[in-house]
Design a protein around this motif. Structure first.
Motif, PDB file in Angstrom:
ATOM      1  N   GLY A 116       0.306   4.263   8.312  1.00 28.19           N
ATOM      2  CA  GLY A 116      -0.429   4.031   6.944  1.00 28.19           C
ATOM      3  C   GLY A 116      -0.512   4.772   6.126  1.00 28.19           C
ATOM      4  N   TYR A 117       0.180   5.973   6.095  1.00 22.27           N
ATOM      5  CA  TYR A 117       0.080   6.748   5.082  1.00 22.27           C
ATOM      6  C   TYR A 117       1.005   6.284   3.744  1.00 22.27           C
ATOM      7  CZ  TYR A 117       0.471  11.259   2.475  1.00 22.27           C
ATOM      8  OH  TYR A 117       0.603  12.207   1.547  1.00 22.27           O
ATOM      9  N   ALA A 118       0.331   6.286   2.636  1.00 12.83           N
ATOM     10  CA  ALA A 118       0.871   5.773   1.424  1.00 12.83           C
ATOM     11  C   ALA A 118       1.642   6.700   0.690  1.00 12.83           C
ATOM     12  CB  ALA A 118      -0.114   5.125   0.439  1.00 12.83           C
ATOM     13  N   ALA A 124       9.836   9.150  -1.676  1.00 13.05           N
ATOM     14  CA  ALA A 124      11.255   8.724  -1.379  1.00 13.05           C
ATOM     15  C   ALA A 124      11.484   8.631  -0.023  1.00 13.05           C
ATOM     16  CB  ALA A 124      12.408   9.644  -2.046  1.00 13.05           C
ATOM     17  N   PHE A 125      10.202   8.257   0.813  1.00 12.49           N
ATOM     18  CA  PHE A 125      10.741   7.945   2.360  1.00 12.49           C
ATOM     19  C   PHE A 125       9.817   6.574   2.563  1.00 12.49           C
ATOM     20  CE2 PHE A 125      10.618  12.663   1.883  1.00 12.49           C
ATOM     21  CZ  PHE A 125      11.812  12.801   2.172  1.00 12.49           C
ATOM     22  N   ASN A 143       0.464  -1.936   9.053  1.00 15.75           N
ATOM     23  CA  ASN A 143       0.883  -1.816   7.735  1.00 15.75           C
ATOM     24  C   ASN A 143       1.981  -2.642   7.499  1.00 15.75           C
ATOM     25  OD1 ASN A 143       0.022  -0.511   5.191  1.00 15.75           O
ATOM     26  ND2 ASN A 143       1.787   0.989   5.520  1.00 15.75           N
ATOM     27  N   GLY A 144       2.025  -3.685   7.971  1.00 14.63           N
ATOM     28  CA  GLY A 144       3.132  -4.772   7.652  1.00 14.63           C
ATOM     29  C   GLY A 144       4.218  -4.973   8.355  1.00 14.63           C
TER      30      GLY A 144
END
Length: 257
Positions: A116-118, A124-125, A143-144
């Motif tokens: 979940g880390y935005a 770029a990852f 997270n989708g």
């Protein structure tokens, strides 16, 4: 961790190689410089001196200048470094000019947080696939992304062109996961499991061990306590006496108010 160079890396004959052979310590500091540069850019700075960038990055300015000289960047006397140009140079060397697909294996508490880390996307990852061996986790959406069984790793690695694997499993499962990642063609691994992985030549592993970092901090706490004579982690009370007072015999009496 050792660097592995690819002889087929693009570059024109007679020019400086596109991927300079950097010391490992320099490679480790480049992301720190990049973070500081992005912060400077966000604050409206167009140029920065080596001293200013070193201070923002928390390193020695001489060390910073030497690191950046490996990139062919020496700054301009009296002006310093162009922030945007230096950002571009560092991002190019670090391979951040293209998005890299990441596989996350292990979706427990840590895995959930990582998934979940935005901040990954802005660097770029892209978390492209999630895996777990627990049937209760498989099929869960985070997270989708739907969690795959780890046995599907080889198939998904081809479909998503996975470049980096992140292991967030218990230590006992980490080596088997590393073996599966390598078999699937993944050549870069970030390991959060508290164990040492055995991988073939040509595979790079970075280890993140929070317990070790805490133990190092514990050493520094212990050292500070030994120098001050105060209990490690305790409040730094000041010992006070008035002229003519005899030294207190009870330690509690020596605590200032």
């Amino acid at each position: 961790m050792s660097q592995h160079r690819h002889p087929g890396a693009p570059g024109r004959a007679g020019t400086v190689p596109a991927l300079p052979d950097l010391p490992e310590a320099t490679v480790a500091r480049l992301p720190v410089y990049l973070r500081a540069l992005h912060q400077l850019a966000e604050n409206g700075h167009e140029t920065v001196s080596s001293e200013g960038l070193a201070s923002a990055a928390g390193v020695n300015s001489a060390k910073l200048r030497k690191d950046l000289s490996h990139l062919g960047s020496y700054g301009t006397r009296g002006v310093g470094y162009d922030v945007e140009v230096l950002i571009g140079q560092i991002e190019s060397v670090l391979g951040l000019t293209q998005s890299r697909a990441v596989a996350l294996v292990g979706v427990g508490n840590l895995g959930h947080a990582l998934a979940g880390y935005a901040g990954f996307a802005s660097r770029a990852f892209r978390i492209a696939a999630l895996f777990d061996a627990d049937p209760a986790r498989v099929g869960e959406e985070i997270n989708g992304l739907v969690v795959h069984h780890v046995d599907e790793l080889a198939r998904v690695a081809v479909e998503e062109r996975l470049a980096i694997g992140v292991i967030a499993t218990p230590a006992g499962a980490a080596q088997a996961v590393a073996d599966q990642l390598v078999a699937a063609g993944v050549r870069s691994i970030l390991n959060f499991a508290p164990c040492v992985l055995s991988v073939p030549e040509g595979v790079d592993v970075r280890k993140v061990d929070l317990a070790i970092e805490l133990q190092i901090l514990s050493f520094h706490e212990h050292r500070k306590a030994s120098l001050t004579g105060l209990p490690a982690g305790g409040p730094a009370h000041t010992l006070t006496t008035r002229p003519g007072d005899a030294p207190p015999t009870d330690p509690q009496e020596a605590i200032g108010t």
